[in-house]
Design a protein around this motif. Structure first.
Motif, PDB file in Angstrom:
ATOM      1  N   ASN A 139      10.504  24.127  28.629  1.00 39.52           N
ATOM      2  CA  ASN A 139      11.701  24.565  28.512  1.00 39.52           C
ATOM      3  C   ASN A 139      12.271  24.151  27.137  1.00 39.52           C
ATOM      4  N   ILE A 140      12.927  25.318  26.493  1.00 39.61           N
ATOM      5  CA  ILE A 140      13.601  24.985  25.169  1.00 39.61           C
ATOM      6  C   ILE A 140      15.160  24.493  25.610  1.00 39.61           C
ATOM      7  N   GLY A 141      15.518  23.448  25.424  1.00 38.26           N
ATOM      8  CA  GLY A 141      16.801  23.009  25.612  1.00 38.26           C
ATOM      9  C   GLY A 141      17.725  22.938  24.371  1.00 38.26           C
ATOM     10  N   ALA A 142      18.428  21.813  24.240  1.00 45.14           N
ATOM     11  CA  ALA A 142      19.154  21.588  23.191  1.00 45.14           C
ATOM     12  C   ALA A 142      19.649  20.086  23.103  1.00 45.14           C
ATOM     13  N   SER A 143      19.450  19.206  21.996  1.00 47.69           N
ATOM     14  CA  SER A 143      19.713  17.967  21.878  1.00 47.69           C
ATOM     15  C   SER A 143      21.321  17.782  22.453  1.00 47.69           C
ATOM     16  N   LYS A 167      12.799  17.860  35.353  1.00 48.49           N
ATOM     17  CA  LYS A 167      12.394  16.555  35.943  1.00 48.49           C
ATOM     18  C   LYS A 167      12.269  16.876  37.546  1.00 48.49           C
ATOM     19  N   SER A 168      13.141  17.597  38.065  1.00 50.86           N
ATOM     20  CA  SER A 168      12.565  17.760  39.528  1.00 50.86           C
ATOM     21  C   SER A 168      11.365  18.662  39.760  1.00 50.86           C
ATOM     22  N   LEU A 169      11.143  19.646  38.750  1.00 51.57           N
ATOM     23  CA  LEU A 169       9.959  20.338  38.998  1.00 51.57           C
ATOM     24  C   LEU A 169       8.624  19.640  38.644  1.00 51.57           C
ATOM     25  N   ALA A 170       8.701  18.649  37.637  1.00 44.41           N
ATOM     26  CA  ALA A 170       7.667  17.941  37.453  1.00 44.41           C
ATOM     27  C   ALA A 170       7.376  17.107  38.608  1.00 44.41           C
ATOM     28  N   LYS A 171       8.064  16.633  39.333  1.00 41.28           N
ATOM     29  CA  LYS A 171       7.851  15.898  40.572  1.00 41.28           C
ATOM     30  C   LYS A 171       6.957  16.797  41.881  1.00 41.28           C
ATOM     31  N   GLU A 172       7.744  18.073  41.782  1.00 47.72           N
ATOM     32  CA  GLU A 172       7.037  19.021  42.651  1.00 47.72           C
ATOM     33  C   GLU A 172       5.699  19.533  42.385  1.00 47.72           C
ATOM     34  N   ILE A 180       5.575  19.853  33.318  1.00 41.53           N
ATOM     35  CA  ILE A 180       7.040  20.604  32.590  1.00 41.53           C
ATOM     36  C   ILE A 180       7.806  19.630  31.978  1.00 41.53           C
ATOM     37  N   ASN A 181       8.038  20.190  30.675  1.00 42.43           N
ATOM     38  CA  ASN A 181       8.655  19.229  29.701  1.00 42.43           C
ATOM     39  C   ASN A 181       9.665  20.164  29.069  1.00 42.43           C
ATOM     40  N   THR A 182      10.930  19.259  28.803  1.00 43.81           N
ATOM     41  CA  THR A 182      11.897  20.227  27.775  1.00 43.81           C
ATOM     42  C   THR A 182      11.893  19.652  26.507  1.00 43.81           C
ATOM     43  N   ILE A 183      12.011  20.551  25.484  1.00 47.01           N
ATOM     44  CA  ILE A 183      12.016  20.301  24.027  1.00 47.01           C
ATOM     45  C   ILE A 183      13.668  20.457  23.831  1.00 47.01           C
ATOM     46  N   ALA A 184      14.134  19.695  23.238  1.00 43.06           N
ATOM     47  CA  ALA A 184      15.556  19.519  22.879  1.00 43.06           C
ATOM     48  C   ALA A 184      15.907  19.639  21.382  1.00 43.06           C
ATOM     49  N   LEU A 230      -3.481  17.781  24.224  1.00 42.79           N
ATOM     50  CA  LEU A 230      -3.220  16.524  23.892  1.00 42.79           C
ATOM     51  C   LEU A 230      -2.077  15.955  24.684  1.00 42.79           C
ATOM     52  N   SER A 231      -1.186  16.865  25.419  1.00 38.57           N
ATOM     53  CA  SER A 231      -0.067  16.423  25.962  1.00 38.57           C
ATOM     54  C   SER A 231      -0.532  16.400  27.606  1.00 38.57           C
ATOM     55  N   ARG A 232      -1.681  16.379  28.096  1.00 36.34           N
ATOM     56  CA  ARG A 232      -2.072  16.262  29.303  1.00 36.34           C
ATOM     57  C   ARG A 232      -1.484  15.555  30.239  1.00 36.34           C
ATOM     58  N   TYR A 233      -0.932  14.188  29.858  1.00 37.31           N
ATOM     59  CA  TYR A 233      -0.513  13.154  30.836  1.00 37.31           C
ATOM     60  C   TYR A 233       1.027  12.918  30.441  1.00 37.31           C
ATOM     61  N   ILE A 234       1.666  14.020  29.916  1.00 36.18           N
ATOM     62  CA  ILE A 234       3.139  13.820  29.662  1.00 36.18           C
ATOM     63  C   ILE A 234       3.865  14.993  30.472  1.00 36.18           C
ATOM     64  N   THR A 235       4.686  14.707  31.441  1.00 37.27           N
ATOM     65  CA  THR A 235       5.467  15.655  32.123  1.00 37.27           C
ATOM     66  C   THR A 235       6.830  15.062  32.499  1.00 37.27           C
ATOM     67  N   GLY A 236       8.036  15.958  32.668  1.00 35.21           N
ATOM     68  CA  GLY A 236       9.097  15.553  33.003  1.00 35.21           C
ATOM     69  C   GLY A 236       9.737  14.885  31.851  1.00 35.21           C
ATOM     70  N   THR A 237       9.344  15.019  30.944  1.00 38.98           N
ATOM     71  CA  THR A 237      10.204  14.434  29.539  1.00 38.98           C
ATOM     72  C   THR A 237      11.052  15.388  28.861  1.00 38.98           C
ATOM     73  N   THR A 238      12.041  14.810  28.070  1.00 41.61           N
ATOM     74  CA  THR A 238      12.808  15.783  27.034  1.00 41.61           C
ATOM     75  C   THR A 238      12.353  15.104  25.736  1.00 41.61           C
ATOM     76  N   LEU A 239      11.831  15.939  25.036  1.00 41.77           N
ATOM     77  CA  LEU A 239      11.495  15.601  23.489  1.00 41.77           C
ATOM     78  C   LEU A 239      12.614  16.054  22.550  1.00 41.77           C
ATOM     79  N   ASN A 240      13.331  15.120  21.836  1.00 41.17           N
ATOM     80  CA  ASN A 240      14.348  15.612  21.006  1.00 41.17           C
ATOM     81  C   ASN A 240      13.613  15.917  19.568  1.00 41.17           C
ATOM     82  N   VAL A 241      13.851  17.099  19.200  1.00 45.62           N
ATOM     83  CA  VAL A 241      13.558  17.619  17.799  1.00 45.62           C
ATOM     84  C   VAL A 241      14.631  17.746  16.981  1.00 45.62           C
ATOM     85  N   ASP A 242      15.369  16.740  16.493  1.00 42.98           N
ATOM     86  CA  ASP A 242      16.837  16.809  15.986  1.00 42.98           C
ATOM     87  C   ASP A 242      16.898  16.160  14.460  1.00 42.98           C
TER      88      ASP A 242
END
Length: 245
Positions: A139-143, A167-172, A180-184, A230-242
């Protein structure tokens, strides 16, 4: 180590301009097969179709309104017919909005929330039957969602809600091996009329730790990371690219 995107079957929403176009072309050049969509016909869609054609015949540019459930289902059908399934879904479509809260109409609130949040939900839901185990939703979000910004209550709320959805869908979806992750992104200079006004660029650049505005390539790098293995063990996170704004 390689990113591991070669051969991936990818859906990218809003892929004909700005960040979306950069991501689509990077994926295609990396050997992924891409379906992307656009809301309105025009030169941007035609140009992307031409560029993708030069990279192979396995890519598809589709006109679809991802805020409309029927169009989303049709888009998912294109992915199924073209690829038989999906490995990656990138919810990139989004709009901006600015209005003091006292002047913010219900129509404008709905326009921004429908595009920046509901569309992500609809596309993800429609893609679930197609997503392979080990798949990735980005998901493309925003910082700005983490800081707030005056006169953008609807925009900021939509991007903050997207983090909660992620975060909810990562659990589900985790039991299926789906990440499922967000880039901000922060302030991104997308070029032309898609970037900030010239008089604001220098001031905004000085607000970042790196002293410059971001580019679509900066954000695309993070997207490719989450799309690949490379990100196969990362989920539910928000990565700031700001740039450390």
């Amino acid at each position: 180590m390689e990113l591991g995107i070669f051969g991936k079957r990818v859906l990218v929403t809003g892929g004909t301009r700005g960040l979306g176009k950069t991501v689509v072309l990077a994926l295609a050049k990396g050997g992924a097969r891409v379906v992307t969509c656009h809301h309105s016909a025009g030169a941007a869609a035609d140009d992307l179709s031409r560029e993708l054609k030069e990279l192979g015949d396995q890519h598809h540019v589709v006109r679809a309104d991802v805020t409309a459930e029927d169009d989303v289902q049709r888009l998912a059908g294109v992915c199924k017919e073209a690829f038989g399934g999906l490995d990656v879904v990138i919810n990139n479509v989004g709009v901006v909005g600015e209005a003091p809260v006292g002047e913010l109409s219900a129509e404008e609130w709905s326009r921004v929330l429908d595009t920046n949040l509901t569309a992500h939900f609809l596309v993800t839901q429609a893609s679930l039957p197609l997503l392979a185990e080990g798949g990735s939703v980005i998901n493309i979000g925003a910082s700005a969602a983490l800081r707030g910004r005056a006169a953008t209550a609807h925009y900021t709320a939509s991007k903050a809600a997207l983090i909660g959805l992620t975060k909810s869908l990562a659990k589900e979806l985790g039991p299926r091996g789906i990440r499922i992750n967000t880039i901000a992104p922060g302030v991104i200079d997308k070029g032309g009329d898609l970037g900030p006004p010239p008089q604001m660029r220098e001031r905004l650049a000085k607000m970042t730790a790196l002293g410059r505005l971001g580019t679509t390539d900066d954000v695309a790098g993070a997207v490719l990371f989450f799309a690949g293995d490379l990100s196969r063990y990362i989920t539910g996170t928000t990565l700031n690219v700001d740039g450390g704004i």
